[in-house]
Design an enzyme around this catalytic site. Structure first.
Site, PDB file in Angstrom:
ATOM      1  N   SER A 134     -15.208 -21.337 -32.319  1.00  0.00           N
ATOM      2  CA  SER A 134     -15.075 -22.321 -31.721  1.00  0.00           C
ATOM      3  C   SER A 134     -16.642 -23.350 -31.299  1.00  0.00           C
ATOM      4  O   SER A 134     -17.255 -22.833 -30.538  1.00  0.00           O
ATOM      5  CB  SER A 134     -14.028 -21.875 -29.910  1.00  0.00           C
ATOM      6  OG  SER A 134     -14.277 -22.859 -29.387  1.00  0.00           O
ATOM      7  N   GLU A 136     -16.325 -24.346 -28.432  1.00  0.00           N
ATOM      8  CA  GLU A 136     -17.328 -24.057 -26.211  1.00  0.00           C
ATOM      9  C   GLU A 136     -18.689 -23.077 -26.950  1.00  0.00           C
ATOM     10  O   GLU A 136     -19.182 -22.862 -25.800  1.00  0.00           O
ATOM     11  CB  GLU A 136     -16.021 -22.562 -26.614  1.00  0.00           C
ATOM     12  CG  GLU A 136     -14.613 -23.442 -26.030  1.00  0.00           C
ATOM     13  CD  GLU A 136     -15.563 -24.366 -24.833  1.00  0.00           C
ATOM     14  OE1 GLU A 136     -15.844 -23.958 -23.912  1.00  0.00           O
ATOM     15  OE2 GLU A 136     -13.882 -25.415 -24.083  1.00  0.00           O
ATOM     16  N   TYR A 157     -16.024 -16.329 -22.833  1.00  0.00           N
ATOM     17  CA  TYR A 157     -14.846 -16.450 -24.093  1.00  0.00           C
ATOM     18  C   TYR A 157     -15.926 -17.059 -25.035  1.00  0.00           C
ATOM     19  O   TYR A 157     -16.342 -16.630 -25.903  1.00  0.00           O
ATOM     20  CB  TYR A 157     -14.023 -17.776 -24.194  1.00  0.00           C
ATOM     21  CG  TYR A 157     -13.639 -18.203 -25.257  1.00  0.00           C
ATOM     22  CD1 TYR A 157     -12.056 -17.242 -25.656  1.00  0.00           C
ATOM     23  CD2 TYR A 157     -13.698 -19.300 -25.644  1.00  0.00           C
ATOM     24  CE1 TYR A 157     -12.117 -17.700 -27.037  1.00  0.00           C
ATOM     25  CE2 TYR A 157     -14.031 -19.786 -26.865  1.00  0.00           C
ATOM     26  CZ  TYR A 157     -12.652 -19.105 -27.394  1.00  0.00           C
ATOM     27  OH  TYR A 157     -11.556 -20.117 -28.631  1.00  0.00           O
TER      28      TYR A 157
HETATM   29  P1  NAP Z   1      -3.117 -18.508 -29.325  1.00  0.00           P
HETATM   30  O1  NAP Z   1      -2.368 -19.992 -29.057  1.00  0.00           O
HETATM   31  O2  NAP Z   1      -4.019 -18.625 -27.970  1.00  0.00           O
HETATM   32  O3  NAP Z   1      -2.615 -17.034 -29.999  1.00  0.00           O
HETATM   33  C1  NAP Z   1      -4.343 -15.888 -29.557  1.00  0.00           C
HETATM   34  C2  NAP Z   1      -3.361 -14.920 -30.983  1.00  0.00           C
HETATM   35  O4  NAP Z   1      -4.000 -14.056 -30.752  1.00  0.00           O
HETATM   36  C3  NAP Z   1      -2.257 -14.355 -30.877  1.00  0.00           C
HETATM   37  O5  NAP Z   1      -1.044 -14.859 -31.534  1.00  0.00           O
HETATM   38  C4  NAP Z   1      -1.960 -13.506 -29.848  1.00  0.00           C
HETATM   39  O6  NAP Z   1      -1.402 -12.401 -29.782  1.00  0.00           O
HETATM   40  C5  NAP Z   1      -3.628 -12.821 -30.672  1.00  0.00           C
HETATM   41  N1  NAP Z   1      -4.097 -12.013 -29.697  1.00  0.00           N
HETATM   42  C6  NAP Z   1      -4.256 -11.496 -28.384  1.00  0.00           C
HETATM   43  N2  NAP Z   1      -5.483 -10.482 -28.056  1.00  0.00           N
HETATM   44  C7  NAP Z   1      -5.007  -9.549 -29.418  1.00  0.00           C
HETATM   45  C8  NAP Z   1      -6.040  -8.127 -29.893  1.00  0.00           C
HETATM   46  N3  NAP Z   1      -5.893  -7.816 -28.545  1.00  0.00           N
HETATM   47  N4  NAP Z   1      -4.943  -8.265 -30.579  1.00  0.00           N
HETATM   48  C9  NAP Z   1      -4.143  -9.075 -31.688  1.00  0.00           C
HETATM   49  N5  NAP Z   1      -3.848 -10.096 -31.903  1.00  0.00           N
HETATM   50  C10 NAP Z   1      -4.023 -10.688 -30.219  1.00  0.00           C
HETATM   51  O7  NAP Z   1      -4.709 -19.098 -29.909  1.00  0.00           O
HETATM   52  P2  NAP Z   1      -4.619 -21.043 -31.144  1.00  0.00           P
HETATM   53  O8  NAP Z   1      -4.818 -22.336 -30.542  1.00  0.00           O
HETATM   54  O9  NAP Z   1      -3.663 -20.201 -31.988  1.00  0.00           O
HETATM   55  O10 NAP Z   1      -6.104 -19.681 -31.483  1.00  0.00           O
HETATM   56  C11 NAP Z   1      -6.211 -19.150 -32.562  1.00  0.00           C
HETATM   57  C12 NAP Z   1      -7.642 -18.932 -32.815  1.00  0.00           C
HETATM   58  O11 NAP Z   1      -8.900 -19.809 -32.644  1.00  0.00           O
HETATM   59  C13 NAP Z   1      -8.033 -18.010 -31.827  1.00  0.00           C
HETATM   60  O12 NAP Z   1      -9.840 -17.442 -32.081  1.00  0.00           O
HETATM   61  C14 NAP Z   1      -8.934 -19.319 -30.589  1.00  0.00           C
HETATM   62  O13 NAP Z   1     -10.041 -18.674 -29.984  1.00  0.00           O
HETATM   63  C15 NAP Z   1      -9.304 -20.022 -31.872  1.00  0.00           C
HETATM   64  N6  NAP Z   1     -10.124 -20.947 -31.370  1.00  0.00           N
HETATM   65  C16 NAP Z   1      -9.186 -22.059 -31.113  1.00  0.00           C
HETATM   66  C17 NAP Z   1      -8.944 -23.276 -30.019  1.00  0.00           C
HETATM   67  C18 NAP Z   1      -8.099 -24.087 -30.200  1.00  0.00           C
HETATM   68  O14 NAP Z   1      -8.242 -25.539 -29.862  1.00  0.00           O
HETATM   69  N7  NAP Z   1      -6.611 -24.260 -30.288  1.00  0.00           N
HETATM   70  C19 NAP Z   1     -10.354 -24.177 -30.973  1.00  0.00           C
HETATM   71  C20 NAP Z   1     -11.654 -23.193 -31.591  1.00  0.00           C
HETATM   72  C21 NAP Z   1     -11.057 -21.757 -31.533  1.00  0.00           C
HETATM   73  P3  NAP Z   1      -0.083 -12.900 -28.859  1.00  0.00           P
HETATM   74  O15 NAP Z   1       0.838 -13.436 -29.152  1.00  0.00           O
HETATM   75  O16 NAP Z   1       0.584 -11.284 -28.243  1.00  0.00           O
HETATM   76  O17 NAP Z   1      -0.804 -13.542 -27.923  1.00  0.00           O
HETATM   77  P1  GDP Z   2     -11.179 -25.187 -23.290  1.00  0.00           P
HETATM   78  O1  GDP Z   2     -11.461 -27.038 -23.894  1.00  0.00           O
HETATM   79  O2  GDP Z   2     -10.592 -24.291 -24.742  1.00  0.00           O
HETATM   80  O3  GDP Z   2     -11.578 -25.198 -22.173  1.00  0.00           O
HETATM   81  O4  GDP Z   2      -9.343 -25.743 -23.207  1.00  0.00           O
HETATM   82  P2  GDP Z   2      -8.064 -26.187 -22.004  1.00  0.00           P
HETATM   83  O5  GDP Z   2      -7.407 -27.346 -23.188  1.00  0.00           O
HETATM   84  O6  GDP Z   2      -8.116 -25.235 -21.534  1.00  0.00           O
HETATM   85  O7  GDP Z   2      -8.978 -27.410 -21.391  1.00  0.00           O
HETATM   86  C1  GDP Z   2      -9.672 -28.539 -21.625  1.00  0.00           C
HETATM   87  C2  GDP Z   2     -10.635 -29.347 -20.398  1.00  0.00           C
HETATM   88  O8  GDP Z   2      -9.855 -29.118 -19.728  1.00  0.00           O
HETATM   89  C3  GDP Z   2     -11.209 -27.811 -19.864  1.00  0.00           C
HETATM   90  O9  GDP Z   2     -12.709 -28.753 -19.640  1.00  0.00           O
HETATM   91  C4  GDP Z   2     -11.105 -27.901 -17.860  1.00  0.00           C
HETATM   92  O10 GDP Z   2     -11.536 -27.576 -16.996  1.00  0.00           O
HETATM   93  C5  GDP Z   2      -9.908 -28.926 -17.765  1.00  0.00           C
HETATM   94  N1  GDP Z   2      -9.183 -28.960 -17.425  1.00  0.00           N
HETATM   95  C6  GDP Z   2      -8.722 -29.966 -16.155  1.00  0.00           C
HETATM   96  N2  GDP Z   2      -7.420 -29.400 -15.910  1.00  0.00           N
HETATM   97  C7  GDP Z   2      -7.331 -28.050 -16.765  1.00  0.00           C
HETATM   98  C8  GDP Z   2      -5.480 -27.310 -16.155  1.00  0.00           C
HETATM   99  O11 GDP Z   2      -4.882 -27.324 -15.180  1.00  0.00           O
HETATM  100  N3  GDP Z   2      -5.639 -26.233 -16.865  1.00  0.00           N
HETATM  101  C9  GDP Z   2      -6.493 -26.570 -17.881  1.00  0.00           C
HETATM  102  N4  GDP Z   2      -6.107 -25.190 -18.996  1.00  0.00           N
HETATM  103  N5  GDP Z   2      -7.746 -26.711 -18.512  1.00  0.00           N
HETATM  104  C10 GDP Z   2      -7.720 -28.598 -17.293  1.00  0.00           C
END
Ligand code: NAP
Ligand code: GDP
Length: 345
Positions: A134, A136, A157
């Site tokens: 990520s 992050e 995280y």
């Molecule tokens: P998400 O929608 O939160 O999906 C997370 C998945 O992980 C879900 O299928 C969840 O299952 C599963 N999971 C959570 N805890 C688990 C456990 N203990 N054992 C097995 N499975 C588990 O996340 P996403 O947006 O698809 O992101 C996919 C990956 O990319 C994650 O690793 C995330 O941290 C990373 N990532 C995401 C972003 C983004 O912007 N979306 C950016 C950078 C990296 P349930 O459905 O049962 O909860």
């Molecule tokens: P992140 O970049 O993985 O933390 O993704 P998020 O979508 O959770 O948050 C993106 C940014 O939006 C972060 O800087 C948060 O502090 C900001 N933010 C502002 N208001 C909110 C809120 O109500 N919910 C969340 N999730 N983020 C917020």
């Protein structure tokens, strides 16, 4: 026919990647967690009856906290490619559940790597693995962030993702596993979890437009992010595993917007003045904030031939159109309850 295993298949990215791989002819195995309520909603339109002999989507119960289940599933699925998307993926939640986040998002990756190493050694196969890193991880390092930028993680995280990243590099160097780390900047879609900021905004503004919500409570509106479309980003994951050599790649659009910009674009598209409905609630402010993320995707472009197709205004429109349909359905359901005198208790 190639076979892939996806952890986190029920999440946003899991659902997009499943569609991509099924479309390419793969057999797709996914790990799902036992839950008292259904957690496979995002897979509804690709679900296949396991009783059919031609089934190409197979779901297995397992958990990143349970190494034995990971080993068993690897033996059953015999994957050529493994996509590790499972994580406790919410930054704010990681401040409330830091130990759990580390166990799943970091140690869980180590469990999987060990299981993959054993699987490779005992079968002689050479599976390829993708790790979902990520932006992050860059945390306090200012833009433009690229593969050589310093990791300065600002949350449990992010620290867990950094540890997972180095576990993967170490298994590549020490054991010769084909493991690629994606360093993906925020990516969104109509399937994005509803507590992430973009989806929270599109869900709330469309509900306000449909007359079933009054206010939207938010945290820091000044945060700057590089938001892309999940459908584009899963293509980059797949491309990483098609290369001759493993590597680490930033996946980003290279464009940056603030949370306030996102509100403005969504508000304008929906014909709503967001300033009249948004209130700041300190509970959404984080103990530590990542102020500014913007990625340089040059390496992914050069090596993978990858480029994003959807820009932010296009993404906002896609999410608003989807959520407006949901809100209108909800509004109709509310109106019909009122008409028939049925109350929720
Ligand atoms: P998400 O929608 O939160 O999906 C997370 C998945 O992980 C879900 O299928 C969840 O299952 C599963 N999971 C959570 N805890 C688990 C456990 N203990 N054992 C097995 N499975 C588990 O996340 P996403 O947006 O698809 O992101 C996919 C990956 O990319 C994650 O690793 C995330 O941290 C990373 N990532 C995401 C972003 C983004 O912007 N979306 C950016 C950078 C990296 P349930 O459905 O049962 O909860
Ligand atoms: P992140 O970049 O993985 O933390 O993704 P998020 O979508 O959770 O948050 C993106 C940014 O939006 C972060 O800087 C948060 O502090 C900001 N933010 C502002 N208001 C909110 C809120 O109500 N919910 C969340 N999730 N983020 C917020």
């Amino acid at each position: 026919m190639k076979s892939a295993l996806i952890t986190g298949i029920t999440g946003q990215d899991g659902s997009y990647l499943t569609r991509l791989l099924l479309g390419k002819g793969y057999v797709v195995h996914g790990i799902i967690r036992r839950s008292s309520s259904f957690n496979t909603g995002r897979l509804d339109d690709v679900y296949q009856d396991p009783h059919e002999s031609s089934v190409r989507l197979k779901l297995h119960y397992g958990d990143m906290a349970d190494g034995a289940s990971l080993r068993k599933i690897l033996r059953e699925a015999q994957p050529d490619e493994i996509y590790n998307l499972a994580a406790q993926s919410h930054v704010m939640v990681s401040f409330q559940q830091p130990e759990y986040t580390a166990d799943i998002t970091s140690t869980g990756v180590l469990r999987l790597l060990e299981a993959v190493r054993d699987y490779a050694e005992s079968t002689g196969k050479k599976p390829r693995m993708y790790q979902a890193g990520s932006s992050e991880m860059f945390g306090a390092t200012p833009p433009m962030q690229h593969e050589g930028s310093m990791f300065r993680p600002q949350s449990p995280y992010a620290v867990s993702k950094v540890a997972a990243h180095w576990h993967c590099v170490n298994y590549r160097d020490a054991h010769g596993l084909f493991v690629s780390n994606g360093i993906l900047f925020n990516h969104e879609s109509p399937a994005r979890g509803e507590t992430f900021v973009t989806r929270k905004i599109t869900r709330s503004l469309t509900r306000i437009k449909a007359g079933i919500q009054d206010k939207l409570y938010m945290g820091n509106l000044d945060a700057l992010r590089d938001w892309g479309y999940a459908g584009d980003y899963v293509e980059a994951m797949w491309l990483m595993l098609q290369q001759d050599e493993p590597g680490d790649f930033v996946v980003a659009t290279g464009r940056q917007y603030s949370v306030e910009d996102f509100l403005g674009i969504a508000g304008e598209y929906l014909g709503l003045d967001w300033k009249k409905v948004v209130e700041i609630d300190p509970r959404y402010l984080r103990p530590n904030e990542v102020v500014s993320l913007c990625g340089d995707p040059s390496l992914a472009k050069k090596t993978l031939g990858w480029e994003p197709k959807v820009d932010l205004p296009g993404l906002v429109r896609m999410m608003c159109d989807h959520d407006l349909r949901l809100a209108e359905e909800e509004a109709r359901a509310v109106a019909s309850r009122i008409r028939t005198g049925v109350q929720r208790v």
